[in-house]
Design a protein around this motif. Structure first.
Motif, PDB file in Angstrom:
ATOM      1  N   ARG A  51       0.815  -1.204   0.000  1.00  0.00           N
ATOM      2  CA  ARG A  51       0.000   0.000   0.000  1.00  0.00           C
ATOM      3  C   ARG A  51       0.860   1.271   0.000  1.00  0.00           C
ATOM      4  NH1 ARG A  51      -2.397  -4.088   2.721  1.00  0.00           N
ATOM      5  NH2 ARG A  51      -4.607  -4.425   2.353  1.00  0.00           N
ATOM      6  N   GLY A  52       2.169   1.099   0.012  1.00  0.00           N
ATOM      7  CA  GLY A  52       3.086   2.232  -0.024  1.00  0.00           C
ATOM      8  C   GLY A  52       3.176   3.000   1.276  1.00  0.00           C
ATOM      9  N   LEU A  53       2.931   2.335   2.399  1.00  0.00           N
ATOM     10  CA  LEU A  53       2.958   2.992   3.708  1.00  0.00           C
ATOM     11  C   LEU A  53       4.346   2.874   4.330  1.00  0.00           C
ATOM     12  CD1 LEU A  53      -0.459   1.670   5.038  1.00  0.00           C
ATOM     13  CD2 LEU A  53       0.000   3.783   3.813  1.00  0.00           C
ATOM     14  N   ASN A  54       4.666   3.794   5.211  1.00  0.00           N
ATOM     15  CA  ASN A  54       5.976   3.837   5.854  1.00  0.00           C
ATOM     16  C   ASN A  54       6.071   2.741   6.909  1.00  0.00           C
ATOM     17  OD1 ASN A  54       8.259   4.458   7.402  1.00  0.00           O
ATOM     18  ND2 ASN A  54       8.090   6.621   6.850  1.00  0.00           N
ATOM     19  N   LEU A  55       6.858   1.730   6.635  1.00  0.00           N
ATOM     20  CA  LEU A  55       6.993   0.573   7.526  1.00  0.00           C
ATOM     21  C   LEU A  55       7.626   0.936   8.863  1.00  0.00           C
ATOM     22  CD1 LEU A  55       8.376  -1.977   4.941  1.00  0.00           C
ATOM     23  CD2 LEU A  55       6.073  -1.863   5.822  1.00  0.00           C
ATOM     24  N   MET A  56       8.678   1.716   8.824  1.00  0.00           N
ATOM     25  CA  MET A  56       9.415   2.007  10.057  1.00  0.00           C
ATOM     26  C   MET A  56       8.579   2.847  11.021  1.00  0.00           C
ATOM     27  SD  MET A  56      11.950   0.174   9.798  1.00  0.00           S
ATOM     28  CE  MET A  56      12.708   0.618  11.325  1.00  0.00           C
ATOM     29  N   ASN A  57       7.792   3.795  10.502  1.00  0.00           N
ATOM     30  CA  ASN A  57       6.919   4.586  11.380  1.00  0.00           C
ATOM     31  C   ASN A  57       5.890   3.696  12.061  1.00  0.00           C
ATOM     32  OD1 ASN A  57       8.247   6.916  10.758  1.00  0.00           O
ATOM     33  ND2 ASN A  57       6.660   7.727   9.408  1.00  0.00           N
ATOM     34  N   PHE A  58       5.319   2.768  11.292  1.00  0.00           N
ATOM     35  CA  PHE A  58       4.341   1.852  11.874  1.00  0.00           C
ATOM     36  C   PHE A  58       4.986   0.996  12.955  1.00  0.00           C
ATOM     37  CE2 PHE A  58       2.471  -2.330  12.230  1.00  0.00           C
ATOM     38  CZ  PHE A  58       1.161  -2.015  12.527  1.00  0.00           C
ATOM     39  N   CYS A  59       6.123   0.406  12.651  1.00  0.00           N
ATOM     40  CA  CYS A  59       6.798  -0.484  13.605  1.00  0.00           C
ATOM     41  C   CYS A  59       7.149   0.247  14.895  1.00  0.00           C
ATOM     42  CB  CYS A  59       8.057  -1.081  12.987  1.00  0.00           C
ATOM     43  SG  CYS A  59       7.714  -2.208  11.628  1.00  0.00           S
ATOM     44  N   LYS A  60       7.693   1.452  14.766  1.00  0.00           N
ATOM     45  CA  LYS A  60       8.085   2.218  15.949  1.00  0.00           C
ATOM     46  C   LYS A  60       6.868   2.573  16.798  1.00  0.00           C
ATOM     47  CE  LYS A  60      10.815   6.312  17.201  1.00  0.00           C
ATOM     48  NZ  LYS A  60      10.090   6.622  18.377  1.00  0.00           N
ATOM     49  N   GLU A  61       5.808   3.055  16.159  1.00  0.00           N
ATOM     50  CA  GLU A  61       4.620   3.453  16.906  1.00  0.00           C
ATOM     51  C   GLU A  61       3.916   2.246  17.526  1.00  0.00           C
ATOM     52  OE1 GLU A  61       0.552   6.094  16.347  1.00  0.00           O
ATOM     53  OE2 GLU A  61       2.075   6.116  14.762  1.00  0.00           O
ATOM     54  N   PHE A  62       3.817   1.134  16.791  1.00  0.00           N
ATOM     55  CA  PHE A  62       3.192  -0.071  17.325  1.00  0.00           C
ATOM     56  C   PHE A  62       3.969  -0.587  18.533  1.00  0.00           C
ATOM     57  CE2 PHE A  62       3.001  -4.681  17.649  1.00  0.00           C
ATOM     58  CZ  PHE A  62       1.634  -4.871  17.795  1.00  0.00           C
ATOM     59  N   ASN A  63       5.280  -0.653  18.429  1.00  0.00           N
ATOM     60  CA  ASN A  63       6.094  -1.144  19.544  1.00  0.00           C
ATOM     61  C   ASN A  63       5.978  -0.227  20.759  1.00  0.00           C
ATOM     62  OD1 ASN A  63       6.909  -3.352  18.043  1.00  0.00           O
ATOM     63  ND2 ASN A  63       8.786  -2.380  17.346  1.00  0.00           N
ATOM     64  N   ASP A  64       5.857   1.081  20.540  1.00  0.00           N
ATOM     65  CA  ASP A  64       5.664   2.016  21.657  1.00  0.00           C
ATOM     66  C   ASP A  64       4.311   1.806  22.327  1.00  0.00           C
ATOM     67  OD1 ASP A  64       8.147   3.102  21.169  1.00  0.00           O
ATOM     68  OD2 ASP A  64       7.374   4.869  20.099  1.00  0.00           O
ATOM     69  N   ARG A  65       3.267   1.615  21.523  1.00  0.00           N
ATOM     70  CA  ARG A  65       1.914   1.447  22.080  1.00  0.00           C
ATOM     71  C   ARG A  65       1.751   0.130  22.826  1.00  0.00           C
ATOM     72  NH1 ARG A  65      -2.739   3.220  17.794  1.00  0.00           N
ATOM     73  NH2 ARG A  65      -1.797   5.150  17.068  1.00  0.00           N
ATOM     74  N   THR A  66       2.484  -0.886  22.452  1.00  0.00           N
ATOM     75  CA  THR A  66       2.322  -2.202  23.080  1.00  0.00           C
ATOM     76  C   THR A  66       3.396  -2.488  24.120  1.00  0.00           C
ATOM     77  OG1 THR A  66       3.560  -3.260  21.292  1.00  0.00           O
ATOM     78  CG2 THR A  66       1.153  -3.161  21.065  1.00  0.00           C
ATOM     79  N   ALA A  67       4.140  -1.485  24.532  1.00  0.00           N
ATOM     80  CA  ALA A  67       5.222  -1.682  25.503  1.00  0.00           C
ATOM     81  C   ALA A  67       4.721  -2.186  26.854  1.00  0.00           C
ATOM     82  CB  ALA A  67       6.001  -0.387  25.688  1.00  0.00           C
ATOM     83  N   ALA A  68       3.452  -1.944  27.190  1.00  0.00           N
ATOM     84  CA  ALA A  68       2.903  -2.368  28.476  1.00  0.00           C
ATOM     85  C   ALA A  68       2.626  -3.872  28.525  1.00  0.00           C
ATOM     86  CB  ALA A  68       1.617  -1.608  28.771  1.00  0.00           C
ATOM     87  N   TYR A  69       2.579  -4.528  27.386  1.00  0.00           N
ATOM     88  CA  TYR A  69       2.293  -5.963  27.326  1.00  0.00           C
ATOM     89  C   TYR A  69       3.592  -6.762  27.277  1.00  0.00           C
ATOM     90  CZ  TYR A  69      -2.551  -4.773  26.305  1.00  0.00           C
ATOM     91  OH  TYR A  69      -3.821  -4.284  26.377  1.00  0.00           O
ATOM     92  N   ALA A  70       3.504  -8.014  27.656  1.00  0.00           N
ATOM     93  CA  ALA A  70       4.662  -8.905  27.585  1.00  0.00           C
ATOM     94  C   ALA A  70       5.036  -9.100  26.112  1.00  0.00           C
ATOM     95  CB  ALA A  70       4.330 -10.249  28.220  1.00  0.00           C
ATOM     96  N   PRO A  71       6.315  -9.044  25.775  1.00  0.00           N
ATOM     97  CA  PRO A  71       6.714  -9.226  24.379  1.00  0.00           C
ATOM     98  C   PRO A  71       6.205 -10.556  23.819  1.00  0.00           C
ATOM     99  CG  PRO A  71       8.556  -8.424  25.655  1.00  0.00           C
ATOM    100  CD  PRO A  71       7.456  -8.752  26.636  1.00  0.00           C
ATOM    101  N   GLY A  72       5.645 -10.478  22.630  1.00  0.00           N
ATOM    102  CA  GLY A  72       5.125 -11.669  21.977  1.00  0.00           C
ATOM    103  C   GLY A  72       3.641 -11.893  22.174  1.00  0.00           C
ATOM    104  N   THR A  73       2.999 -11.130  23.046  1.00  0.00           N
ATOM    105  CA  THR A  73       1.561 -11.272  23.250  1.00  0.00           C
ATOM    106  C   THR A  73       0.849 -10.920  21.944  1.00  0.00           C
ATOM    107  OG1 THR A  73       1.793 -10.599  25.562  1.00  0.00           O
ATOM    108  CG2 THR A  73      -0.417 -10.494  24.619  1.00  0.00           C
ATOM    109  N   PRO A  74       0.003 -11.805  21.419  1.00  0.00           N
ATOM    110  CA  PRO A  74      -0.638 -11.516  20.131  1.00  0.00           C
ATOM    111  C   PRO A  74      -1.647 -10.374  20.239  1.00  0.00           C
ATOM    112  CG  PRO A  74      -1.480 -13.565  21.036  1.00  0.00           C
ATOM    113  CD  PRO A  74      -0.387 -13.108  21.948  1.00  0.00           C
ATOM    114  N   MET A  75      -1.406  -9.314  19.486  1.00  0.00           N
ATOM    115  CA  MET A  75      -2.261  -8.122  19.510  1.00  0.00           C
ATOM    116  C   MET A  75      -3.001  -7.992  18.183  1.00  0.00           C
ATOM    117  SD  MET A  75      -1.383  -6.983  22.506  1.00  0.00           S
ATOM    118  CE  MET A  75      -2.051  -5.353  22.581  1.00  0.00           C
ATOM    119  N   GLN A  76      -4.259  -7.591  18.253  1.00  0.00           N
ATOM    120  CA  GLN A  76      -5.066  -7.352  17.061  1.00  0.00           C
ATOM    121  C   GLN A  76      -4.901  -5.895  16.663  1.00  0.00           C
ATOM    122  OE1 GLN A  76      -6.950  -9.917  15.602  1.00  0.00           O
ATOM    123  NE2 GLN A  76      -5.732 -11.076  17.062  1.00  0.00           N
TER     124      GLN A  76
END
Length: 180
Positions: A51-76
Motif C-alpha cells: 500500500r506504499g505505507l511507511n513501515l518504520m513509522n508503523f513499527c516504531k509506533e506499534f512497539n511504543d503502544r504495546t510496551a505495556a504488554y509482555a513481548p510476543g503477546t498476540p495483539m489485534q
C-alpha cells in the motif's frame, strides 16, 4: 493571546467526515502481531509495503503502544490507509482465548468441547481477564463487566476449561463448612 487550535480532523473518527481536508480512506485491514515485535519483515512488510505505507513509522509506533504488554503477546491491529499514503491504526487487547488459555496454563483447547476438559480456571481469573478486556474501547461501547464475564465463562466451555469458584474449594476442604 491566542490559544492554539487543534488541527482539523485530528481525531480518527472525524477523519472520514473531513475528506476535503484530509485524503480519502483507501483500505482497512487487520493484522495479528506480537507485542513489541513489529518489524519490516512479513507480515507487516507485505501488508504495508503493497500500500506504499511507511513501515518504520508503523513499527516504531506499534512497539511504543504495546510496551505495556509482555513481548510476543498476540495483539489485534486494525490499520486504515489513506490515498496520500498516510495511515492510522487501533490496537485492541489480545484475544480472550489467549488470556483464558494462559491463565489455565494450557497450550491449546480441546477438540471435543463439553466432553473433554483440558484444564480449569477460577471465577476470579475470569473477572480479572474481563477487566483487562473492558479497557478496549470497542468493547466498552457494547457490553458491561457482568456481560463480559458471562461471555468469557461460555468461551471457557468451548475451549475445554472448567470454571470453578475458589470459595467452594475452601469450603469443601473444611469438611463441608464454608470458611470466610
Amino acid at each position: 493571546y491566542l490559544e492554539p487550535t487543534p488541527a482539523p480532523c485530528s481525531d480518527p473518527a472525524e477523519r472520514l467526515a473531513c475528506s476535503n481536508v484530509m485524503s480519502r480512506l483507501t483500505s482497512t485491514f487487520r493484522l495479528t502481531l506480537g507485542a513489541c515485535q513489529a518489524s519490516p519483515a512479513p507480515p507487516v512488510g507485505s501488508a504495508l509495503g503493497q500500500r506504499g505505507l511507511n513501515l518504520m513509522n508503523f513499527c516504531k509506533e506499534f512497539n511504543d503502544r504495546t510496551a505495556a504488554y509482555a513481548p510476543g503477546t498476540p495483539m489485534q491491529v486494525e490499520v486504515r490507509s489513506y490515498a496520500d499514503r498516510t495511515f492510522d491504526f487501533d490496537v485492541s487487547t489480545p484475544l480472550s482465548s489467549y488470556f483464558l488459555k494462559k491463565a489455565a496454563g494450557v497450550e491449546k483447547g480441546t477438540s471435543k468441547p463439553g466432553i473433554e476438559w483440558v484444564g480449569s480456571i477460577s471465577v476470579k481469573e475470569i473477572y480479572e481477564i474481563a477487566k483487562v478486556k473492558m479497557t478496549d474501547r470497542k468493547l466498552q461501547e457494547r457490553s458491561n463487566l457482568r456481560t463480559m464475564c458471562k461471555s468469557l465463562a461460555a468461551q471457557c466451555r468451548s475451549i475445554g476449561l472448567k470454571v470453578y469458584d475458589p470459595r467452594e474449594l475452601v469450603g469443601a476442604d473444611a469438611g463441608g463448612e464454608r470458611s470466610v
